[in-house]
Design a protein around this motif. Structure first.
Motif, PDB file in Angstrom:
ATOM      1  N   THR A 130     -29.637  21.575  21.139  1.00 41.95           N
ATOM      2  CA  THR A 130     -30.012  21.611  19.724  1.00 41.95           C
ATOM      3  C   THR A 130     -30.296  20.449  18.924  1.00 41.95           C
ATOM      4  N   ASP A 171     -34.856  27.286  20.298  1.00 46.37           N
ATOM      5  CA  ASP A 171     -33.530  26.896  20.736  1.00 46.37           C
ATOM      6  C   ASP A 171     -32.537  28.223  20.908  1.00 46.37           C
ATOM      7  N   GLU A 172     -32.658  28.618  22.282  1.00 46.11           N
ATOM      8  CA  GLU A 172     -32.105  29.628  22.821  1.00 46.11           C
ATOM      9  C   GLU A 172     -32.505  30.928  22.129  1.00 46.11           C
TER      10      GLU A 172
HETATM   11 MG   LIG Z   1     -27.190  24.841  20.601  1.00 46.63          MG
END
Ligand SMILES: [Mg+2]
Ligand SMILES: Nc1ncnc2c1ncn2[C@@H]1O[C@H](COP(=O)(O)OP(=O)(O)O)[C@@H](O)[C@H]1O
Lengths: 471, 260
Positions: free
Chosen positions: B67, B183-184
């Motif tokens: 992140t 992000d994911e």
């Molecule tokens: Mg993360």
């Protein structure tokens, strides 16, 4: 882009149930206050008009009587209610609106300790001005505090920033959005207000009052702009929306509750004013002393000696006029000198207090707005003073005329002289025009500048929002 | 009609990329990119180049620095050392310009719950592009992202996570993003939604987007990625080309790195 952001904020606001409720409440209160103001204005104005006519009839229909008795009988002068007093009562409720004008006495009606009314005193009466000054800012705070802080917590702020939106554009758009939301209740409120004013105005009066109405609208607009700007700036910088709300509520409370009270105390310290009792006592003492430190008896003696010498006679009975009347006029004028001194000091203290109040706008914009609002409505202390001065000038003219008639038409010691009723007509009716706008605005310069400074600093801070805190 | 087919049949051509703003080699580039929080190093001297048409998957345990990497590319946080650039422009020096070509899709796409999906897209798209879009165009983006009209015109308050992600993809489509930072994006999606998402990624990649995706999902990384990078304690320890290895190999290599 600015418009797009504003539109979205506006749509979001309109769909918010809390906004709809609070807007409905505020607009209802405003409408009620305007309605009550309008009714009160109409009633009081009707009473004044009727009383003024009755007073005049009474004066004109006096039987033949001694002019000095007529002067003692006196007349009432009524302060015409200004049109905008239906929006902003100002100090009127504390100072009274009628003056009894009679021989030997300057009217004392204007002397009330509540002249510098504090917020709490004003809280009691929900005039339209109170709602605009106190309640509207609260609504703005509630509306705007989550502008940035709320989006940060929701996560949408990241989304916005990731799009490459300029923070200043975002802030500007949000400011416009809040303004638009506010417009939903302010536009109808303004229409209602103008309607109430137009309904209440007598022939042509509305047009005359237009500049004052316009400036008052601008004043409140500037005030709301300040609150919107402050709310956005705080929301952009606060750690959380809770903190933003707390900070803004504190600002609101200082602005509308704390600062007015504190400034009243400071003003009283800077320019102390006597209590009503102290004032009258000091005035009476000085009246007894006479304007030059000589007692009225001594002054009468010297007047007698001067006049006897001038007319080369030995007794007042031989003078070609009524010495008693001349002496009474001299006493009157002596008294006037003392009155002018005391009232002059009192009003200049009020003026200094007022300036202190206005300077308080450095911390609380409300103080500037209140001064401007009352000044524009013609209900501040300065307007009151203008009326008091006008009515006092009328009183002096009337007394002088009565004493003059007695002096000319009778001889010393002759109190049985009766003037012909035609004399009453020689006294014109009392009329009063409020001072021109420029003059009354001259007294509000500190407020004008400070409010302007708030607006400029507020807008600049919004536009200069450079970096947005994301967490 | 498959998403890919509908994309390629699109009438408007992609805007030409001017060589002055976008270097041909790498759309996303990190050079010695480092982020420290106090004494703690969250990202350590990352060197990375992602050209057009590549999907780079960042793998790593929680706290590995994935992140942080994405946040650095978005200029959400300032680097301690090194540079992150998009289209050859340093993101700290050109914070607005570099975002013009990038789309960001976090684990949870955050939207305004009082607005419909269409209204959300309309808002974000017009802020991203600086122009307004007509309804049909916007519905087209949403449809391509897999959100049909009836869902698109409902308020977002009742949307599932997958539906929000689709609005996020639609924003990227409307923006004509040259680079995507994800992000994911698939964690917490059901397998079907996750699969749909992978297909959307392929479509975007085939169209020349450079994609950086942080993920835990080895299977997804192998499926959608052209390269995978394994990150550990802020350091990129190994980079692999997905074409060269099988699922089992990837899993073994990954677990080897995680062991100590
Ligand atoms: Mg993360
Ligand atoms: N603002 C911050 N302050 C201090 N430490 C942080 C901050 N943001 C992230 N970290 C730390 O940096 C490390 C990497 O975090 P992150 O990049 O979010 O990892 P992940 O790979 O799970 O996305 C973590 O140990 C995290 O605790």
């Amino acid at each position: 882009m600015l418009a797009r952001i504003a539109t979205k904020e506006f749509t979001d606001t309109l769909r918010d149930g809390r906004f709809r409720w609070s807007a409905a409440i505020v607009i209802t209160l405003l409408a009620a206050a305007l309605g009550a103001g309008w009714k009160n204005y109409r009633d009081v104005k009707g009473q004044h008009d009727r009383a003024q006519t009755a007073m005049r009839d009474f004066w004109l229909n006096q039987p033949a009587k001694n002019p000095h008795s007529a002067a003692h009988y006196g007349v009432w002068a009524f302060k015409p209610r200004t049109l905008l007093s239906l929006v902003e009562q100002g100090v009127d409720p504390y100072v009274g609106v009628a003056a009894y004008l009679e021989a030997h006495k300057q009217n004392e009606f204007q002397f009330r300790p509540a002249m510098d009314a504090t917020a709490t005193q004003r809280f009691g009466q929900w005039t339209a001005a109170t709602i605009l000054q106190i309640l509207l800012p609260l609504l703005i705070v509630v509306l705007a505090f989550p502008a940035f802080a709320g989006e940060r917590e929701l996560g949408t702020l990241r989304q916005l920033v990731s799009l490459g939106v300029k923070p200043s554009v975002l802030a500007g758009g949000k400011a416009l959005g809040v303004a638009a939301g506010l417009g939903v209740l302010l536009v109808p409120a303004t229409i209602l207000g103008v309607m109430a004013l137009a309904l209440a105005a007598s022939e042509g009066a509305f047009a005359v009052e237009m500049p004052r109405i316009g400036l008052m609208a601008l004043t409140y607009l500037a005030y709301f702009v300040v609150f919107i700007a402050v709310s956005l700036v705080v929301s952009a910088r606060a750690r959380s929306s809770r903190v933003a709300l707390l900070v803004l509520l504190a600002f609101w409370a200082v602005n509308s509750l704390v600062a007015p009270r504190v400034l009243s105390d400071v003003a009283r310290r800077v320019a102390p004013t006597p209590s009503a009792f102290q004032f009258i006592t000091a005035l009476d003492a000085d009246l007894k002393k006479g304007p030059d430190g000589h007692s009225p008896d001594v002054r009468t003696d010297s007047l007698r000696r001067t006049l006897l010498a001038k007319h080369r006679v030995s007794t007042v009975d031989s003078l070609p006029f009524n010495f008693d009347a001349v002496q009474m006029q001299q006493a009157e004028e002596d008294g006037n000198i003392v009155f002018d001194r005391h009232y002059g000091a009192l009003y200049s203290a009020y003026r200094r207090q007022n300036i202190v109040h206005q300077l308080g706008a450095v911390v609380a914009p409300l103080l500037a707005v209140r001064a401007l609002s009352m000044g524009l409505a013609g209900t501040d202390v300065e307007h009151h003073r203008a009326f008091a001065d006008a009515s006092e000038a009328y009183r002096r003219m009337l007394i002088k005329k009565m004493n003059g008639s007695m002096a000319e038409n009778s001889r010393s010691g002759d109190f049985s002289y009766k003037a012909d009723p035609s004399l009453w007509k020689e006294v014109p009716p009392f009329t009063y025009e409020q001072p021109p706008l420029v003059l009354s605005m001259g007294m509000q310069l500190p407020s004008l500048w400070l409010l302007l400074a708030w607006v400029v600093i507020g807008l600049v801070s919004v536009v200069r929002t450079r970096k947005l805190n994301l967490d | 009609m498959s998403a890919t087919a509908s994309l390629s049949s699109r009438a408007e051509p992609q805007p030409a990329v001017s060589p002055s703003t976008l270097a041909p080699a790498a759309v996303l580039e990190a050079k010695g990119l480092t982020k420290r929080f106090g004494a703690f190093t969250a990202l350590n001297a990352l060197d990375l180049e992602i050209p057009e048409g590549e999907v780079f998957c960042l793998l790593g345990a929680n706290g590995a620095g994935k992140t942080t990497t994405i946040n650095l590319f978005l200029n959400f946080v300032a680097p301690t050392a090194g540079t992150a650039s998009i289209g050859g422009l340093d993101v700290t020096e050109h914070p607005l310009e570099t975002k013009r070509h990038v789309a960001y899709i976090p684990e949870q796409v955050m939207l305004y719950k009082n607005l419909t999906g269409l209204e959300n897209l309309d808002y974000f798209a017009s802020l991203a592009t600086g122009r307004s879009h007509d309804r049909d165009e916007l519905l087209g983006y949403l449809a391509r992202a897999g959100l049909q009209v009836d869902a698109a015109t409902q308020r977002v308050g009742g949307y599932s996570k997958g539906m929000r992600q689709k609005v996020g993809i639609a924003i990227a489509l409307a923006k004509r993003a040259r680079a995507l930072l994800l992000d994911e994006p698939t964690s917490g999606l059901d397998p079907k939604a996750s699969n749909e998402f992978s297909e959307l990624l392929s479509m975007l990649r085939e169209h020349g987007a450079a994609i950086l995706m942080a993920t835990h999902d080895l299977f997804r990384a192998k499926e959608s990625g052209t390269r995978v990078g394994i990150m550990k304690h802020g350091t990129l320890v190994q980079t692999l080309s997905t074409a060269d290895i099988g699922h089992a190999d990837l899993e073994r290599i990954y677990l080897d790195h995680m062991r100590d």
